[in-house]
Design a protein around this motif. Sequence first.
Motif, PDB file in Angstrom:
ATOM      1  N   GLU A   4     -11.997   5.505  -2.396  1.00 52.05           N
ATOM      2  CA  GLU A   4     -12.252   4.714  -1.399  1.00 52.05           C
ATOM      3  C   GLU A   4     -12.162   3.436  -2.537  1.00 52.05           C
ATOM      4  O   GLU A   4     -12.263   3.756  -3.081  1.00 52.05           O
ATOM      5  CB  GLU A   4     -13.030   4.737  -0.231  1.00 52.05           C
ATOM      6  CG  GLU A   4     -12.906   6.130   0.561  1.00 52.05           C
ATOM      7  CD  GLU A   4     -13.309   5.724   1.558  1.00 52.05           C
ATOM      8  OE1 GLU A   4     -13.425   5.795   2.888  1.00 52.05           O
ATOM      9  OE2 GLU A   4     -14.561   5.680   1.626  1.00 52.05           O
ATOM     10  N   THR A   5     -12.119   2.799  -1.464  1.00 50.68           N
ATOM     11  CA  THR A   5     -12.140   1.359  -1.849  1.00 50.68           C
ATOM     12  C   THR A   5     -13.823   0.492  -1.618  1.00 50.68           C
ATOM     13  O   THR A   5     -13.483   0.568  -0.583  1.00 50.68           O
ATOM     14  CB  THR A   5     -10.706   0.109  -2.217  1.00 50.68           C
ATOM     15  OG1 THR A   5     -10.843   0.286  -1.003  1.00 50.68           O
ATOM     16  CG2 THR A   5      -9.826   0.902  -3.664  1.00 50.68           C
ATOM     17  N   ILE A  55      -6.660  -8.786  -0.398  1.00 47.62           N
ATOM     18  CA  ILE A  55      -5.669  -7.966  -0.130  1.00 47.62           C
ATOM     19  C   ILE A  55      -4.305  -8.423  -1.383  1.00 47.62           C
ATOM     20  O   ILE A  55      -3.948  -6.766  -0.928  1.00 47.62           O
ATOM     21  CB  ILE A  55      -5.063  -9.345   1.125  1.00 47.62           C
ATOM     22  CG1 ILE A  55      -6.112  -9.243   2.194  1.00 47.62           C
ATOM     23  CG2 ILE A  55      -3.724  -8.849   1.741  1.00 47.62           C
ATOM     24  CD1 ILE A  55      -5.940  -7.592   3.037  1.00 47.62           C
ATOM     25  N   THR A  66      -4.895  -5.034  -3.221  1.00 47.71           N
ATOM     26  CA  THR A  66      -4.854  -3.303  -2.378  1.00 47.71           C
ATOM     27  C   THR A  66      -3.038  -3.409  -1.951  1.00 47.71           C
ATOM     28  O   THR A  66      -3.350  -2.548  -1.052  1.00 47.71           O
ATOM     29  CB  THR A  66      -5.942  -3.692  -1.316  1.00 47.71           C
ATOM     30  OG1 THR A  66      -5.893  -4.546  -0.687  1.00 47.71           O
ATOM     31  CG2 THR A  66      -7.679  -3.092  -2.072  1.00 47.71           C
ATOM     32  N   ASP A  67      -2.789  -3.794  -2.513  1.00 44.14           N
ATOM     33  CA  ASP A  67      -0.823  -3.944  -1.454  1.00 44.14           C
ATOM     34  C   ASP A  67      -1.121  -4.108   0.119  1.00 44.14           C
ATOM     35  O   ASP A  67      -0.514  -3.232   0.919  1.00 44.14           O
ATOM     36  CB  ASP A  67      -0.301  -2.535  -2.247  1.00 44.14           C
ATOM     37  CG  ASP A  67      -0.551  -2.938  -3.376  1.00 44.14           C
ATOM     38  OD1 ASP A  67       0.036  -3.416  -4.096  1.00 44.14           O
ATOM     39  OD2 ASP A  67      -0.105  -1.462  -4.146  1.00 44.14           O
ATOM     40  N   GLY A  68      -1.737  -4.992  -0.063  1.00 49.94           N
ATOM     41  CA  GLY A  68      -2.072  -5.019   1.747  1.00 49.94           C
ATOM     42  C   GLY A  68      -2.762  -4.285   2.572  1.00 49.94           C
ATOM     43  O   GLY A  68      -2.329  -4.948   3.480  1.00 49.94           O
ATOM     44  N   ARG A  69      -3.215  -3.444   1.781  1.00 51.87           N
ATOM     45  CA  ARG A  69      -4.652  -2.227   3.086  1.00 51.87           C
ATOM     46  C   ARG A  69      -5.304  -3.326   3.126  1.00 51.87           C
ATOM     47  O   ARG A  69      -5.921  -3.103   4.497  1.00 51.87           O
ATOM     48  CB  ARG A  69      -4.500  -0.789   1.569  1.00 51.87           C
ATOM     49  CG  ARG A  69      -4.957  -0.002   2.904  1.00 51.87           C
ATOM     50  CD  ARG A  69      -5.440   0.923   1.443  1.00 51.87           C
ATOM     51  NE  ARG A  69      -5.682   2.161   3.221  1.00 51.87           N
ATOM     52  CZ  ARG A  69      -7.660   2.566   2.232  1.00 51.87           C
ATOM     53  NH1 ARG A  69      -8.472   1.581   1.780  1.00 51.87           N
ATOM     54  NH2 ARG A  69      -7.950   3.772   2.980  1.00 51.87           N
ATOM     55  N   GLY A  70      -6.635  -4.053   1.770  1.00 51.20           N
ATOM     56  CA  GLY A  70      -7.893  -3.839   2.182  1.00 51.20           C
ATOM     57  C   GLY A  70      -8.918  -2.976   1.865  1.00 51.20           C
ATOM     58  O   GLY A  70      -8.452  -1.573   1.164  1.00 51.20           O
ATOM     59  N   ASP A  94     -12.301  -0.458   1.969  1.00 49.29           N
ATOM     60  CA  ASP A  94     -12.680   1.104   2.817  1.00 49.29           C
ATOM     61  C   ASP A  94     -14.205   0.304   3.058  1.00 49.29           C
ATOM     62  O   ASP A  94     -14.436   0.490   4.817  1.00 49.29           O
ATOM     63  CB  ASP A  94     -12.416   2.357   2.522  1.00 49.29           C
ATOM     64  CG  ASP A  94     -11.238   2.444   1.862  1.00 49.29           C
ATOM     65  OD1 ASP A  94     -10.821   2.959   2.736  1.00 49.29           O
ATOM     66  OD2 ASP A  94     -10.663   2.796   0.552  1.00 49.29           O
ATOM     67  N   ALA A 135      -9.559  -2.383   5.250  1.00 46.91           N
ATOM     68  CA  ALA A 135      -8.277  -1.269   6.322  1.00 46.91           C
ATOM     69  C   ALA A 135      -8.715  -1.337   7.486  1.00 46.91           C
ATOM     70  O   ALA A 135     -10.062  -1.236   7.900  1.00 46.91           O
ATOM     71  CB  ALA A 135      -8.349  -0.281   5.005  1.00 46.91           C
ATOM     72  N   LYS A 136      -7.780  -0.512   7.317  1.00 52.53           N
ATOM     73  CA  LYS A 136      -7.929   0.525   8.961  1.00 52.53           C
ATOM     74  C   LYS A 136      -9.514   1.517   8.568  1.00 52.53           C
ATOM     75  O   LYS A 136      -9.189   1.898   7.839  1.00 52.53           O
ATOM     76  CB  LYS A 136      -6.624   1.524   9.441  1.00 52.53           C
ATOM     77  CG  LYS A 136      -7.118   2.262  10.406  1.00 52.53           C
ATOM     78  CD  LYS A 136      -5.106   2.450  11.199  1.00 52.53           C
ATOM     79  CE  LYS A 136      -4.156   1.947  11.396  1.00 52.53           C
ATOM     80  NZ  LYS A 136      -2.833   2.497  12.202  1.00 52.53           N
ATOM     81  N   LYS A 185      -8.108  -2.357  14.385  1.00 52.04           N
ATOM     82  CA  LYS A 185      -8.104  -1.499  12.801  1.00 52.04           C
ATOM     83  C   LYS A 185      -9.588  -1.021  13.064  1.00 52.04           C
ATOM     84  O   LYS A 185     -10.196   0.053  12.042  1.00 52.04           O
ATOM     85  CB  LYS A 185      -8.384  -2.106  12.054  1.00 52.04           C
ATOM     86  CG  LYS A 185      -7.465  -3.536  11.320  1.00 52.04           C
ATOM     87  CD  LYS A 185      -7.247  -3.278   9.529  1.00 52.04           C
ATOM     88  CE  LYS A 185      -8.776  -5.025   9.745  1.00 52.04           C
ATOM     89  NZ  LYS A 185      -8.551  -5.445   8.798  1.00 52.04           N
TER      90      LYS A 185
END
Length: 332
Positions: free
Chosen positions: A147-148, A207, A210-214, A216, A235-236, A262
């Motif tokens: 995870e991030t 953003i 993380t290639d737009g993901r966000g 964790d 992220a979601k 999300k």
Amino acid sequence: MSLPSEMNFVDLPAPGGPENMVLKKGPLPEIKPGDILVRVEAAGINRPDVLQRKGDYPPPPGASPILGLEVAGEVVALGAGAEGFQIGDKVCALANGGGYAEYAAVPASQALAWPKGYDAVKAAALPETFFTVWANVFDMAGLKASETILIHGGSSGIGTTAIQLAKAFGAEVFVTAGSAEKCQACESLGAKRAINYREEDFKTVVIEETDGRGVDVILDMVGGRYFDRNIASLAKDGRLSIIAFLGGAKVEAANIAPILTKRLHVMGSALRPRTPAEKQAIRDGLVAKVWPLLEAGKVSPVIHSVLPFAKVADGHREMETGDHIGKIIMSM
């Protein structure tokens, strides 16, 4: 073991500036059932100490009014029912108060043996930050391998601890810090990207990275001023863990729609008001999961400065400037 009738401690006759703290002599602390008495060799200076000194963070009922939330030293007496330690053991401990003194009574359930190879200064740098990070990043926010995480205040004692633990457990780490020197220090500890918040917008960088993901998980000590951007940076199924309000406790106009869309989790906690059982559970998790990393040298506290006991006011001034990288420790 023969004990003195009096000890030196840092007294705070009235809330205010660092100069209000004075050295004083007084009786040794009462040893309650379940407590151990520690002859303090080193003690950490933490931001909650600064808040208490200013009158903004009163000790909980039954806690010592003396400042200080973490100590390291030698066990010199045992309270009734205290388990796990013997007189002569070297321990560090999360104190409920009373750490700025030559002797401190602490619950045995909040004490830990020094990691192998550690001295008092390194051991005193562990309890407050490691308890906080373990409780909020791993127990509550549930950070997992792969995870991030975004860590605000990456160069603080909590930040430098969180970077190393998150990295050690397989997470990808982003941080914010307030200078190029601090950013470099964070990246040397394992952060993939340190964001200088004075020059860049952390939401935009996260953003993009993380290639737009966000991310964790976010560990936040800023609070209201960052809330909206924190929500947008998750992220979601992301989790926001709030541990302080250095940027204010109120949010004027936040967009909370992403919390629904999300499936975000917003949580917060303070360490000092937790129950003895909760603190013991955190202690046990550290012993099982983190102490082996410390003893193997895979994680280590970052110590900015070590000051003599009599220079406690200088330690508080250093804390308030925000220029430090890592922990500020007093040596007895």
